[in-house]
Design a protein around this motif. Structure first.
Motif, PDB file in Angstrom:
ATOM      1  N   LEU A 159       0.821  -1.202   0.000  1.00  0.00           N
ATOM      2  CA  LEU A 159       0.000   0.000   0.000  1.00  0.00           C
ATOM      3  C   LEU A 159       0.862   1.262   0.000  1.00  0.00           C
ATOM      4  O   LEU A 159       0.598   2.217  -0.731  1.00  0.00           O
ATOM      5  CB  LEU A 159      -0.931   0.010   1.217  1.00  0.00           C
ATOM      6  CG  LEU A 159      -2.172  -0.875   1.098  1.00  0.00           C
ATOM      7  CD1 LEU A 159      -2.797  -1.094   2.459  1.00  0.00           C
ATOM      8  CD2 LEU A 159      -3.184  -0.252   0.158  1.00  0.00           C
ATOM      9  N   LEU A 160       1.918   1.255   0.802  1.00  0.00           N
ATOM     10  CA  LEU A 160       2.795   2.424   0.860  1.00  0.00           C
ATOM     11  C   LEU A 160       3.410   2.680  -0.507  1.00  0.00           C
ATOM     12  O   LEU A 160       3.525   3.820  -0.954  1.00  0.00           O
ATOM     13  CB  LEU A 160       3.896   2.213   1.903  1.00  0.00           C
ATOM     14  CG  LEU A 160       3.443   2.294   3.358  1.00  0.00           C
ATOM     15  CD1 LEU A 160       4.531   1.811   4.288  1.00  0.00           C
ATOM     16  CD2 LEU A 160       3.049   3.732   3.717  1.00  0.00           C
ATOM     17  N   ARG A 173      -3.459  12.715   3.670  1.00  0.00           N
ATOM     18  CA  ARG A 173      -4.684  12.290   3.013  1.00  0.00           C
ATOM     19  C   ARG A 173      -4.473  10.950   2.327  1.00  0.00           C
ATOM     20  O   ARG A 173      -5.332  10.091   2.312  1.00  0.00           O
ATOM     21  CB  ARG A 173      -5.107  13.353   1.994  1.00  0.00           C
ATOM     22  CG  ARG A 173      -6.520  13.835   2.123  1.00  0.00           C
ATOM     23  CD  ARG A 173      -6.948  14.009   3.537  1.00  0.00           C
ATOM     24  NE  ARG A 173      -8.409  14.065   3.620  1.00  0.00           N
ATOM     25  CZ  ARG A 173      -9.120  13.491   4.577  1.00  0.00           C
ATOM     26  NH1 ARG A 173      -8.517  12.820   5.519  1.00  0.00           N
ATOM     27  NH2 ARG A 173     -10.422  13.600   4.590  1.00  0.00           N
ATOM     28  N   ARG A 174      -3.270  10.807   1.730  1.00  0.00           N
ATOM     29  CA  ARG A 174      -2.982   9.550   1.032  1.00  0.00           C
ATOM     30  C   ARG A 174      -2.897   8.390   2.017  1.00  0.00           C
ATOM     31  O   ARG A 174      -3.411   7.305   1.753  1.00  0.00           O
ATOM     32  CB  ARG A 174      -1.685   9.672   0.228  1.00  0.00           C
ATOM     33  CG  ARG A 174      -1.786  10.688  -0.914  1.00  0.00           C
ATOM     34  CD  ARG A 174      -0.911  10.320  -2.099  1.00  0.00           C
ATOM     35  NE  ARG A 174       0.502  10.251  -1.795  1.00  0.00           N
ATOM     36  CZ  ARG A 174       1.338  11.288  -1.819  1.00  0.00           C
ATOM     37  NH1 ARG A 174       0.894  12.492  -2.128  1.00  0.00           N
ATOM     38  NH2 ARG A 174       2.611  11.136  -1.541  1.00  0.00           N
ATOM     39  N   PRO A 177     -12.645  14.769   1.297  1.00  0.00           N
ATOM     40  CA  PRO A 177     -11.290  14.235   1.085  1.00  0.00           C
ATOM     41  C   PRO A 177     -10.253  15.277   0.687  1.00  0.00           C
ATOM     42  O   PRO A 177      -9.067  15.026   0.877  1.00  0.00           O
ATOM     43  CB  PRO A 177     -11.488  13.216  -0.044  1.00  0.00           C
ATOM     44  CG  PRO A 177     -12.746  13.616  -0.723  1.00  0.00           C
ATOM     45  CD  PRO A 177     -13.608  14.216   0.331  1.00  0.00           C
ATOM     46  N   THR A 178     -10.659  16.406   0.154  1.00  0.00           N
ATOM     47  CA  THR A 178      -9.633  17.337  -0.326  1.00  0.00           C
ATOM     48  C   THR A 178      -9.666  18.687   0.362  1.00  0.00           C
ATOM     49  O   THR A 178      -8.950  19.591  -0.037  1.00  0.00           O
ATOM     50  CB  THR A 178      -9.774  17.575  -1.852  1.00  0.00           C
ATOM     51  OG1 THR A 178     -11.039  18.197  -2.094  1.00  0.00           O
ATOM     52  CG2 THR A 178      -9.681  16.285  -2.612  1.00  0.00           C
ATOM     53  N   THR A 179     -10.486  18.833   1.393  1.00  0.00           N
ATOM     54  CA  THR A 179     -10.543  20.116   2.087  1.00  0.00           C
ATOM     55  C   THR A 179      -9.167  20.452   2.664  1.00  0.00           C
ATOM     56  O   THR A 179      -8.565  19.637   3.342  1.00  0.00           O
ATOM     57  CB  THR A 179     -11.594  20.071   3.211  1.00  0.00           C
ATOM     58  OG1 THR A 179     -12.849  19.772   2.627  1.00  0.00           O
ATOM     59  CG2 THR A 179     -11.682  21.389   3.944  1.00  0.00           C
ATOM     60  N   GLY A 180      -8.693  21.634   2.336  1.00  0.00           N
ATOM     61  CA  GLY A 180      -7.416  22.080   2.874  1.00  0.00           C
ATOM     62  C   GLY A 180      -6.194  21.615   2.107  1.00  0.00           C
ATOM     63  O   GLY A 180      -5.076  21.842   2.540  1.00  0.00           O
ATOM     64  N   VAL A 215      -5.410  13.100  -5.081  1.00  0.00           N
ATOM     65  CA  VAL A 215      -6.508  12.404  -4.405  1.00  0.00           C
ATOM     66  C   VAL A 215      -7.603  12.060  -5.411  1.00  0.00           C
ATOM     67  O   VAL A 215      -8.158  10.964  -5.399  1.00  0.00           O
ATOM     68  CB  VAL A 215      -7.061  13.253  -3.242  1.00  0.00           C
ATOM     69  CG1 VAL A 215      -8.346  12.658  -2.690  1.00  0.00           C
ATOM     70  CG2 VAL A 215      -6.029  13.362  -2.137  1.00  0.00           C
ATOM     71  N   TRP A 216      -7.876  13.006  -6.306  1.00  0.00           N
ATOM     72  CA  TRP A 216      -8.894  12.726  -7.337  1.00  0.00           C
ATOM     73  C   TRP A 216      -8.491  11.524  -8.184  1.00  0.00           C
ATOM     74  O   TRP A 216      -9.310  10.673  -8.500  1.00  0.00           O
ATOM     75  CB  TRP A 216      -9.083  13.943  -8.228  1.00  0.00           C
ATOM     76  CG  TRP A 216      -9.855  15.046  -7.577  1.00  0.00           C
ATOM     77  CD1 TRP A 216     -10.432  15.013  -6.331  1.00  0.00           C
ATOM     78  CD2 TRP A 216     -10.137  16.334  -8.122  1.00  0.00           C
ATOM     79  NE1 TRP A 216     -11.038  16.204  -6.071  1.00  0.00           N
ATOM     80  CE2 TRP A 216     -10.889  17.038  -7.138  1.00  0.00           C
ATOM     81  CE3 TRP A 216      -9.837  16.970  -9.320  1.00  0.00           C
ATOM     82  CZ2 TRP A 216     -11.341  18.335  -7.356  1.00  0.00           C
ATOM     83  CZ3 TRP A 216     -10.289  18.269  -9.535  1.00  0.00           C
ATOM     84  CH2 TRP A 216     -11.027  18.942  -8.553  1.00  0.00           C
ATOM     85  N   ASP A 217      -7.210  11.488  -8.563  1.00  0.00           N
ATOM     86  CA  ASP A 217      -6.736  10.361  -9.377  1.00  0.00           C
ATOM     87  C   ASP A 217      -6.933   9.041  -8.642  1.00  0.00           C
ATOM     88  O   ASP A 217      -7.334   8.035  -9.233  1.00  0.00           O
ATOM     89  CB  ASP A 217      -5.244  10.533  -9.710  1.00  0.00           C
ATOM     90  CG  ASP A 217      -5.015  11.611 -10.756  1.00  0.00           C
ATOM     91  OD1 ASP A 217      -6.004  11.997 -11.414  1.00  0.00           O
ATOM     92  OD2 ASP A 217      -3.872  12.072 -10.905  1.00  0.00           O
ATOM     93  N   ILE A 218      -6.627   9.071  -7.342  1.00  0.00           N
ATOM     94  CA  ILE A 218      -6.775   7.848  -6.550  1.00  0.00           C
ATOM     95  C   ILE A 218      -8.235   7.418  -6.516  1.00  0.00           C
ATOM     96  O   ILE A 218      -8.563   6.242  -6.701  1.00  0.00           O
ATOM     97  CB  ILE A 218      -6.243   8.071  -5.117  1.00  0.00           C
ATOM     98  CG1 ILE A 218      -4.714   8.223  -5.146  1.00  0.00           C
ATOM     99  CG2 ILE A 218      -6.648   6.923  -4.206  1.00  0.00           C
ATOM    100  CD1 ILE A 218      -4.115   8.706  -3.846  1.00  0.00           C
ATOM    101  N   ILE A 219      -9.120   8.387  -6.307  1.00  0.00           N
ATOM    102  CA  ILE A 219     -10.549   8.057  -6.232  1.00  0.00           C
ATOM    103  C   ILE A 219     -11.024   7.449  -7.555  1.00  0.00           C
ATOM    104  O   ILE A 219     -11.735   6.445  -7.579  1.00  0.00           O
ATOM    105  CB  ILE A 219     -11.376   9.314  -5.877  1.00  0.00           C
ATOM    106  CG1 ILE A 219     -11.026   9.774  -4.454  1.00  0.00           C
ATOM    107  CG2 ILE A 219     -12.869   9.023  -5.979  1.00  0.00           C
ATOM    108  CD1 ILE A 219     -11.617  11.113  -4.063  1.00  0.00           C
TER     109      ILE A 219
END
Lengths: 274, 334
Positions: free
Chosen positions: B126-127, B149-150, B169-172, B181-185
């Motif tokens: 996972l890492l 976040r990741r 998920p992306t606040t801040g 994060v979007w790519d991961i989602i």
């Protein structure tokens, strides 16, 4: 703003995990969470201060402060007071269990753990197991210091070990009160305040430091039913070989009673925490 | 996967969920359906009831009224089965900040039932997948916002869940981390995970979600695809900055001819704002200004902001001035 799939080339691989492992057993989950508590000690060893320095200071302070006045000599008093201070120190540090849980709740990890499918009490049992290690550490330090100062258990070290074991059982049960409070009380500070408010009178109005027979009768009747007195008398008895079965059973029943009441309450609050 | 009811088409089917805190109905009768394999965006301002709804759906809070099936299991009667198919990434770091990234992932892997060895290798995989190998042994509290976040999301997919809840998920996050994060989602959804996310940003919902629900004061006030929602809100917004006051006045006249709405003018900033339906109309407008030889210093086409969505849907503002989220911004050299 293109989607760059190569950014996480291994992501696909970790996502195709087809089988889900079986949910862990209660013991495994508890031990895993105990491991977490141990890791925290690794990162912040200072937190062991309460189980190392605290008992040492208590023992030295009370032995030399009261020894001459109460028992005529510090050496004689040490034999009497060491089991008492042992109970007092361990009782005092049980409240940190609640404070650690309270800190968890204020962070997101609490919610994360609650969505995992393991046996729910494990989160608390695991922490309490590690606390037992801390209590044991405090006891060992104190007994070692006591030995250097001249403390000799009349019943040998076997009796002493059994006394410590009984104390650990009581401390474990007491911890459930703090975990329960930590789920009810909003802040860590408030929790600390309440814990102290309960613990201070409880430990001092007991047979920790003095023989209860010199107290006025009305006070004696209070002190004699104080659970701390019961524990101190049993531990002291075990150390010096005068313990009765009744003393032991009383402590075990009191401990069991606390667990029976507070463990379900804690778990209920844990499940329904907003 | 194996245990959930496959004949069920919906990952979430909620009927009339209510949660009261005292007298306050924080969630006030929410019903929604989320098809399997889709991304559902839950859009609303702070305090609208987004997190409370997520907590109920993730078995953390018991609904006071209503019912829901999550991955085919009843939320209240079958919470343990629900927990086996879902994962939650809360709004605040949902890992232990005092532990390292590696330790956190091992902890969770052990708690979902991996063996000691299995947990270690899963954590390492996972890492690697989340590009956090270098930070494996660092305490999470020393991570940057994006890394945090990741690791949060990595912790959520230790057992690739069927349904993943992501609370803001992306606040801040800075734009780069946000895109990561979007790519991961997106990658998660390509692999069959259903994602239920909350956001305060229309753009985020627009970028990711197949369907969007707009929530305000505990009620679902609109639902649909991002297209449908934007259509209900009305036009996008074209902002034009001119070089001189004279040009500003001329440009205003030209733009006014193209729309029924009032063109907003700001003489101090030399700025015009006009509501315009689509990019083609916007391009036409700009090209007319250019044909008239007017000096444009800068223009941009913005989506309706969350404020505008709310204004339209509720007749009041969200109380937070979220500025327009620009999707295209072109600088013109002199």
């Amino acid at each position: 703003m293109s989607t760059k799939q190569d950014d996480y080339p291994d992501l696909h691989k970790v996502l195709i995990l087809t089988q889900r492992p079986r949910r862990p057993g209660p013991l495994s989950a508890s031990l895993t969470l105990g491991w977490r508590a141990l890791l925290k000690i690794k990162y912040v060893p200072e937190q062991l201060f309460d189980v190392t320095a605290f008992p040492v200071i208590f023992l030295l302070m009370f032995t030399y402060l009261f020894g001459g006045a109460i028992a005529g000599s510090t050496g004689e008093y040490l034999d009497f007071v060491l089991p008492g201070i042992l109970v007092m120190s361990v009782t005092m540090i049980t409240m940190y269990t609640g404070m650690d849980l309270n800190k968890d709740i204020q962070k997101g990890i609490f919610d994360r753990l609650r969505t995992l499918p393991f046996w729910r009490p494990a989160a608390l049992v695991g922490a309490l197991l590690v606390d037992a290690v801390r209590y044991l550490l405090a006891s060992t330090i104190m007994i070692t210091l006591g030995y250097i100062l001249g403390f000799r258990p009349g019943n040998g070290f076997g009796g002493l070990a059994l006394g410590v074991l009984l104390l650990l059982i009581f401390a474990f049960s007491l911890s459930w009160i703090w975990t329960f409070l930590s789920l009810v009380v909003r802040t860590e500070k408030a929790l600390m305040g309440i814990s102290m408010l309960i613990l201070f009178p409880l430990t001092f109005l007991s047979s920790v430091l003095v023989d209860t027979s010199t107290m006025p009768e009305w006070l004696q009747s209070i002190v004699d039913v104080n659970p701390i007195t019961l524990v101190v008398d049993a531990v002291r008895g075990w150390v010096h070989g005068t313990v009765t079965n009744q003393e032991i059973y009383t402590v075990l029943i009191v401990s069991l009673g606390i667990i029976v009441v507070f463990a379900p309450l804690t778990m209920y609050k844990y499940r329904n925490k907003n | 996967m194996s245990k959930s009811n496959v004949s069920d088409d919906f990952a979430i089917e909620a009927v009339n969920l209510v949660k009261k805190f005292g007298d306050l109905r924080v969630v006030d009768g929410i019903s929604l359906k989320v098809p399997r394999g889709s991304i559902y965006g839950f859009l609303g301002p702070n305090g609208a009831g987004k997190t409370t709804t997520i907590k109920m759906l993730a078995t953390l809070l018991r609904p006071d009224e209503g019912s829901a099936r999550v991955m085919g299991f009843d939320l209240t009667n079958d919470a343990n089965h629900v927990r086996q198919c879902i994962s939650l990434t809360g709004q605040f770091a949902s890992v232990d900040e005092d532990l390292s990234g590696l330790e956190n992932l091992i902890l969770i892997a052990r708690l979902v039932g991996f063996s000691r060895k299995g947990a270690l290798s899963r954590a390492k995989d996972l890492l690697k997948a989340f590009d956090l190998e270098d930070a494996a042994k660092r305490q999470v509290k020393k991570y940057s916002g994006g890394m945090r976040r990741r690791i949060d999301i990595a912790a959520s997919i230790v057992t690739s869940p069927d349904l993943l809840f992501l609370d803001e998920p992306t606040t801040g996050l800075d734009p780069r981390s946000r895109n990561q994060v979007w790519d991961i989602i997106r990658a998660l959804v390509r692999n069959g995970t259903t994602v239920f996310l909350t956001t305060q940003y229309l753009e985020e919902a627009d970028q990711l979600a197949d369907r969007i629900g707009v929530i305000d004061h505990g009620k679902l006030i609109a639902e649909g695809t991002s297209k449908e929602l934007k259509a209900s809100v009305g036009a996008g917004r074209l902002t034009v900055h001119m070089n001189t006051v004279e040009d500003l006045a001329k440009a205003r006249r030209i733009l006014q001819e193209m729309t029924d709405d009032q063109v907003e003018i700001d003489e101090r900033l030399l700025r015009l704002v006009v509501h315009i339906a689509n990019h083609i109309d916007a391009a036409t407008a700009i090209s007319r200004l250019v044909t008239e030889n007017l000096q444009i210093s800068d223009f941009s086409m913005g989506q309706p902001s969350l404020d505008e969505v709310f204004l339209t849907l509720t007749g009041k503002t969200t109380g937070q001035s979220e500025s327009n989220e620009e999707v295209s911004n072109v600088d013109q050299a002199g």
